[in-house]
Design an enzyme around this catalytic site. Structure first.
Site, PDB file in Angstrom:
ATOM      1  N   GLY A  12       0.781  -1.240   0.000  1.00 29.18           N
ATOM      2  CA  GLY A  12       0.000   0.000   0.000  1.00 29.18           C
ATOM      3  C   GLY A  12       0.809   1.285   0.000  1.00 29.18           C
ATOM      4  O   GLY A  12       0.339   2.309   0.488  1.00 29.18           O
ATOM      5  N   HIS A 110       0.619   0.965 -13.297  1.00 33.10           N
ATOM      6  CA  HIS A 110       1.459  -0.172 -13.684  1.00 33.10           C
ATOM      7  C   HIS A 110       2.915   0.285 -13.706  1.00 33.10           C
ATOM      8  O   HIS A 110       3.223   1.335 -14.281  1.00 33.10           O
ATOM      9  CB  HIS A 110       1.043  -0.704 -15.054  1.00 33.10           C
ATOM     10  CG  HIS A 110       1.849  -1.891 -15.472  1.00 33.10           C
ATOM     11  ND1 HIS A 110       1.636  -3.147 -14.954  1.00 33.10           N
ATOM     12  CD2 HIS A 110       2.913  -2.000 -16.302  1.00 33.10           C
ATOM     13  CE1 HIS A 110       2.515  -3.982 -15.467  1.00 33.10           C
ATOM     14  NE2 HIS A 110       3.313  -3.314 -16.289  1.00 33.10           N
TER      15      HIS A 110
END
Ligand code: GRF
Length: 197
Positions: A12, A110
């Site tokens: 995270g 990404h």
């Protein structure tokens, strides 16, 4: 006010960059209404809770089959009434029904310059391993809309990062995060909050 739901599977740090961005005023008119993880042990859930953000685990393991999981995921996401869904290291494929229901309202980060080093099998450290194996000198990160394919949706923003001699996959991953991902994702969210989609 742009209401976002952030979906995560791991540490995270990208979620943290969004939380920090909102706190520092880099991202304005934006609120994280919830964090969803497929993995109950994801440290991202701790980060959410420590910051007073409702955090839920919805795991495929808890459902009889993928169809039931997909239905439940969409139901729970719908209930959160999000304007934008942010995939920040979410490793589960988004159900097609959800892609259609949220067309141009789901974005993904990404860690490469798409269309290089993306698609099936390119996630996490594997992306950076492939970059080093190929010997490219520039990599980076991409934020894109999510469509039915894997990393195939419309590109919103990209940021390049240099590969350095002696890089290991771990060192390169960290540089791509610091120099690209943690900057790009907050910037794009702020842009969407102000200019729409
Ligand atoms: C990031 O590299 C992201 O681009 C990728 O998965 C990683 C997640 O890291 N898809 P974190 O959970 O945000 O720390």
């Amino acid at each position: 006010m742009l209401k976002i739901v952030v979906m995560v599977s791991g540490g995270g740090t990208n979620l943290q960059a969004i939380i920090d961005g909102i706190r520092s005023g880099l991202i304005t008119d934006t609120e994280i209404t919830a964090v969803i993880s497929n993995n109950a042990d994801a440290y991202a859930l701790v980060r959410a809770r420590e910051n007073g953000i409702p955090a839920y685990c919805i795991s495929p393991k808890d459902y009889a089959g993928r169809e039931q999981f997909n239905e439940e995921l969409l139901k729970q996401v719908d209930a959160l009434k999000a304007d934008l869904i942010v995939l920040a290291g979410y490793l589960v494929r988004i159900p097609e029904a959800m892609v259609h229901a949220y067309s141009h309202r789901i974005i993904n980060i990404h860690p490469s310059l798409i269309p290089s080093f993306c698609g099936v099998g390119y996630y996490g450290l594997k992306v950076h391993e492939a970059v080093l194996e190929k010997g490219v000198k520039v990599t980076g990160a991409t934020v894109h809309y999510v469509d039915e394919g894997m990393d195939t949706g419309e590109i919103i923003a990209q940021k390049a990062v240099e590969v350095q001699p002696g890089d290991t996959p771990e060192i390169l991953q960290r540089r791509v995060m610091e120099q690209a991902e943690w900057k790009l994702l907050p910037q794009v969210i702020n842009q969407i909050a102000h200019n729409g989609q």
